[in-house]
Design an enzyme around this catalytic site. Sequence first.
Site, short mmCIF file in Angstrom:
data_model
loop_
_atom_site.label_atom_id
_atom_site.label_comp_id
_atom_site.label_asym_id
_atom_site.label_seq_id
_atom_site.Cartn_x
_atom_site.Cartn_y
_atom_site.Cartn_z
N LEU A 295 0.83 -1.20 0.00
CA LEU A 295 0.00 0.00 0.00
C LEU A 295 0.86 1.25 0.00
CD1 LEU A 295 -2.59 1.75 0.51
CD2 LEU A 295 -2.23 1.31 2.95
N SER A 296 0.52 2.21 -0.86
CA SER A 296 1.13 3.54 -0.85
C SER A 296 2.65 3.45 -1.02
CB SER A 296 0.73 4.26 0.44
OG SER A 296 1.05 5.63 0.39
N ALA A 297 3.44 3.89 -0.02
CA ALA A 297 4.89 3.73 -0.12
C ALA A 297 5.25 2.26 -0.26
CB ALA A 297 5.57 4.34 1.11
N ALA B 268 4.61 1.41 -3.86
CA ALA B 268 5.72 1.87 -4.69
C ALA B 268 6.93 0.96 -4.54
CB ALA B 268 6.08 3.31 -4.32
N ILE C 113 -1.18 -1.09 -4.60
CA ILE C 113 -2.36 -0.42 -4.10
C ILE C 113 -2.00 1.02 -3.75
CG2 ILE C 113 -4.19 -0.43 -2.36
CD1 ILE C 113 -3.63 -3.43 -1.99
#
Length: 361
Positions: free
Chosen positions: A144-146, A149, A168
């Site tokens: 998720l998020s960071a 990435a 995500i």
Amino acid sequence: MRSISDTIERLARARANAQGGTYRPSTLTRLDGPVQNPGQLTGWYQCPDNPASPPALVVILHGCTQSAAAYDHGSGWSRLAEDYGFAVLFPEQSRQNNANLCFNWFQCNDVTRDKGEILSIREMIASMVDLHGIDPRRVFVTGLSAGGAMANALLASYPEVFTGGAIIAGLPFGVASTVPEAFDRMRGYGLPSSTMLDAKLRNASAHEGPWPTVSVWHGTTDNTVSDANSRAIIDQWLGVHGADVGSSEAQLLDGGHALETWKDASGRDAIEHYRIVGMGHGTPVDAASGYGRPAAHMLDVGISSTVHIARAWGLTPSFERREKPAASDAPGAKSQPGQPQMPEGVQQVIEDAFRAAGLIK
């Protein structure tokens, strides 16, 4: 005077209650230190007891301000893994590395192959394969998020390690190298062209074999990481899969959510894009599914990304688990979602049959 462990326990309960969740102690076990850990990360895992065959592994990366246990509690991954017999690995960030507990997806030394945090995670996977009998042909990653990435960075840097990945509310690989650039990309500013995105992916490794499948999830009202990043991630992966941007197939899901898929040259679904209508920044969960609970950045929108992702990877059946209809039910009547699920023994028989027929690995 209260002991330190008692104080930590009370703080954990208070934090869970503040996030709207019911506190449940983590069932994850700390992973013994890998051979190399330049990123100074901690690993937590869960493996099935006495598996009949080498289990698959899902690597799960939490978002900023989260811990491995908190993300597991909200997403339901370890509970799903326990029900279906696969393993999970949760790398965890420390405040020494990042004050907000974000994986450093924007630091070149942490997302370059065989360096920093991604090497630490790669070494954790190797430890899971060596120590816990993981099937190296069935390793997946999500975040998720960071964490999303960073999942994309792992897929780009070690494509030979992963069969598939799910990103995500994340970002494309290689688009930022400083904190200001990271914030600009999160807002959707300065994202590279599809040609440059493709080049960044291809230059991340010397890979020449098949590429992992990619699933992209994003909320349409995400004000933390712009939805423009989801399209950029897709642009980054279309080329290596030999797919054209205009060749997708679209369908509308329950709740008005949209799913778009692209096939590779072999006809396999290689890229999928879930747009979750009205969802902000977080992981989509469905408390009614029995897997996952709403909490900070764990958003109950009636669709479980955990269940859908696991199903797409062949870790759970490709059909809904349902109760047998009562004799008085009308022919063709459908059971309702969220009902009790298929017994574990029946599931194992089905999986063994599929595996013997060569339909799954």
